[in-house]
Design an enzyme around this catalytic site. Structure first.
Site, PDB file in Angstrom:
ATOM      1  N   SER A 164      40.412  66.203  75.952  1.00  0.00           N
ATOM      2  CA  SER A 164      39.616  66.977  74.990  1.00  0.00           C
ATOM      3  C   SER A 164      39.863  68.459  75.246  1.00  0.00           C
ATOM      4  CB  SER A 164      38.137  66.645  75.227  1.00  0.00           C
ATOM      5  OG  SER A 164      37.307  67.655  74.706  1.00  0.00           O
ATOM      6  N   TYR A 177      30.556  65.961  79.995  1.00  0.00           N
ATOM      7  CA  TYR A 177      31.722  65.587  79.180  1.00  0.00           C
ATOM      8  C   TYR A 177      32.914  66.457  79.555  1.00  0.00           C
ATOM      9  CZ  TYR A 177      34.397  64.498  74.918  1.00  0.00           C
ATOM     10  OH  TYR A 177      35.372  64.089  74.034  1.00  0.00           O
TER      11      TYR A 177
HETATM   12  P1  NAD Z   1      34.080  57.181  68.495  1.00  0.00           P
HETATM   13  O1  NAD Z   1      32.679  57.173  69.013  1.00  0.00           O
HETATM   14  O2  NAD Z   1      34.297  56.994  67.036  1.00  0.00           O
HETATM   15  O3  NAD Z   1      34.947  56.111  69.286  1.00  0.00           O
HETATM   16  C1  NAD Z   1      34.711  55.768  70.598  1.00  0.00           C
HETATM   17  C2  NAD Z   1      34.866  54.269  70.714  1.00  0.00           C
HETATM   18  O4  NAD Z   1      34.674  53.902  72.081  1.00  0.00           O
HETATM   19  C3  NAD Z   1      33.856  53.495  69.889  1.00  0.00           C
HETATM   20  O5  NAD Z   1      34.538  52.477  69.187  1.00  0.00           O
HETATM   21  C4  NAD Z   1      32.948  52.864  70.934  1.00  0.00           C
HETATM   22  O6  NAD Z   1      32.421  51.619  70.534  1.00  0.00           O
HETATM   23  C5  NAD Z   1      33.914  52.702  72.091  1.00  0.00           C
HETATM   24  N1  NAD Z   1      33.226  52.544  73.373  1.00  0.00           N
HETATM   25  C6  NAD Z   1      32.229  53.304  73.874  1.00  0.00           C
HETATM   26  N2  NAD Z   1      31.836  52.821  75.067  1.00  0.00           N
HETATM   27  C7  NAD Z   1      32.619  51.743  75.327  1.00  0.00           C
HETATM   28  C8  NAD Z   1      32.707  50.818  76.403  1.00  0.00           C
HETATM   29  N3  NAD Z   1      31.915  50.915  77.474  1.00  0.00           N
HETATM   30  N4  NAD Z   1      33.622  49.839  76.338  1.00  0.00           N
HETATM   31  C9  NAD Z   1      34.442  49.715  75.260  1.00  0.00           C
HETATM   32  N5  NAD Z   1      34.414  50.558  74.215  1.00  0.00           N
HETATM   33  C10 NAD Z   1      33.501  51.554  74.241  1.00  0.00           C
HETATM   34  O7  NAD Z   1      34.706  58.533  68.995  1.00  0.00           O
HETATM   35  P2  NAD Z   1      36.056  59.297  68.648  1.00  0.00           P
HETATM   36  O8  NAD Z   1      35.660  60.636  68.187  1.00  0.00           O
HETATM   37  O9  NAD Z   1      36.972  58.481  67.824  1.00  0.00           O
HETATM   38  O10 NAD Z   1      36.636  59.478  70.116  1.00  0.00           O
HETATM   39  C11 NAD Z   1      37.722  58.756  70.677  1.00  0.00           C
HETATM   40  C12 NAD Z   1      38.158  59.464  71.929  1.00  0.00           C
HETATM   41  O11 NAD Z   1      38.578  60.801  71.602  1.00  0.00           O
HETATM   42  C13 NAD Z   1      37.049  59.629  72.970  1.00  0.00           C
HETATM   43  O12 NAD Z   1      37.601  59.528  74.262  1.00  0.00           O
HETATM   44  C14 NAD Z   1      36.558  61.045  72.725  1.00  0.00           C
HETATM   45  O13 NAD Z   1      35.943  61.568  73.861  1.00  0.00           O
HETATM   46  C15 NAD Z   1      37.864  61.725  72.399  1.00  0.00           C
HETATM   47  N6  NAD Z   1      37.767  62.982  71.664  1.00  0.00           N
HETATM   48  C16 NAD Z   1      37.156  63.079  70.448  1.00  0.00           C
HETATM   49  C17 NAD Z   1      37.141  64.307  69.784  1.00  0.00           C
HETATM   50  C18 NAD Z   1      36.495  64.477  68.442  1.00  0.00           C
HETATM   51  O14 NAD Z   1      36.476  65.613  67.938  1.00  0.00           O
HETATM   52  N7  NAD Z   1      35.992  63.417  67.832  1.00  0.00           N
HETATM   53  C19 NAD Z   1      37.737  65.431  70.348  1.00  0.00           C
HETATM   54  C20 NAD Z   1      38.353  65.298  71.598  1.00  0.00           C
HETATM   55  C21 NAD Z   1      38.369  64.081  72.233  1.00  0.00           C
END
Ligand code: NAD
Length: 281
Positions: A164, A177
């Site tokens: 991130s 985070y």
């Molecule tokens: P999201 O919440 O849509 O997806 C996260 C997924 O992880 C969900 O499907 C959730 O069910 C699953 N999950 C959570 N806990 C779990 C567990 N214990 N076991 C199995 N699955 C589990 O979020 P996103 O925005 O698509 O994020 C995906 C990744 O990208 C994450 O690592 C997030 O930190 C990272 N990220 C997101 C952003 C953003 O702007 N959205 C930016 C930087 C990094």
């Protein structure tokens, strides 16, 4: 339409958190490239929905119920994937997220915040919240790596972690985070060194700011307009917009394809519209 990567066809990809906003788009693209894709999610119904969409488009995918924090659960998922799709060639550690108990209400501490009982200051943060965020983002990538990389030591493999913009410089309000994602960058480097001889490449993608369910409350006001924080982010993003999940796919395919990035390991690639390059001045 992204170019075809013939090297990927027929190989097996495992995507944890694969029903999430960002990772389901990755899973679908990998399937479009001809990879057999396993969606590992706690909520198997959500994973199944993504797998069904992939199958409707002619791809091969399965959904497997899996909590990435439960070692036994991940081992069971490994067995299912092996039986149904074969050994894992590419692991994407996509499961991740935040927790309200690890987020401060204010960006900068001011006198009087401790006495203000309606405010969640740094001193009100719960260790359980920190623990949750550290475990989900860091240990939740470590456990699947331990389970799925074991066999990769025999024939090589590829792991992509999700970092991130909070990793290189911590973001206000989200100390746990930020620290956990900095840990991901560090672990990515460590793993890349440790497994270089074994033919396993480990890299990370650091998305900039994408409007997803996880951060919708932080970025949009109730009427759907940009929050003050979102305005700040856009002003700090030289390209002047949030990312779209599809923006990640070129980097994903480049890192996934040994023909394209075979000599690349241990790096975190920002996909951030210039956010990281900009000092703000
Ligand atoms: P999201 O919440 O849509 O997806 C996260 C997924 O992880 C969900 O499907 C959730 O069910 C699953 N999950 C959570 N806990 C779990 C567990 N214990 N076991 C199995 N699955 C589990 O979020 P996103 O925005 O698509 O994020 C995906 C990744 O990208 C994450 O690592 C997030 O930190 C990272 N990220 C997101 C952003 C953003 O702007 N959205 C930016 C930087 C990094």
């Amino acid at each position: 339409m992204l170019p075809t990567h013939e090297d990927l066809a027929g190989k097996t990809a495992v995507v944890t958190g694969g029903s999430g906003v960002l990772c389901q788009v990755m899973a679908k693209e990998l399937a479009r490239q001809g990879m057999k894709v396993a969606i590992l999610n706690r909520n198997v119904e959500k994973g199944q929905k993504v797998a069904d969409e992939i199958k409707e488009q002619g791809g091969m995918a399965i959904a497997v119920s899996c909590d990435v924090l439960n070692e036994e659960n991940v081992k069971e998922a490994y067995e299912v994937v092996k039986q149904e799709l074969g050994e894992c060639d590419l692991l994407i550690n996509g499961a991740g997220g935040n927790h309200p108990d690890a987020i401060t209400d204010k960006e900068i501490f001011e006198a009087g915040d401790i006495e203000n009982t309606s405010l969640k200051s740094f001193f009100d943060l719960q260790l359980s919240g920190f623990d949750h965020v550290f475990r989900l983002n860091l240990i939740g990538s470590l456990i699947p790596t331990q389970v799925f990389a074991k066999k990769m030591t025999e024939y090589g493999g590829n792991i992509i972690n999700i970092s991130s913009m909070a990793a290189p410089a911590p973001m206000t309000k989200v100390p746990a985070y930020s620290a956990a994602k900095a840990g991901i960058d560090n672990l990515t480097k460590w793993l890349s060194v440790h497994f270089a001889d074994a033919g396993i490449r480990i890299n990370a993608i650091a998305p900039g700011f994408f409007l997803t369910e996880q951060n919708r409350g932080l970025l949009l006001d109730e009427d759907g307009s940009l929050s003050e924080r979102a305005e700040k982010i856009i002003n700090h993003t030289p390209q002047g917009r949030f990312g779209k999940p599809e923006d990640l796919l070129g980097t994903l395919l480049w890192l996934a394809d040994d023909n394209m990035s075979g000599f690349v390991t241990g790096i975190t690639v920002p996909v951030d519209g210039g956010f990281m390059a900009y000092s703000g001045v």
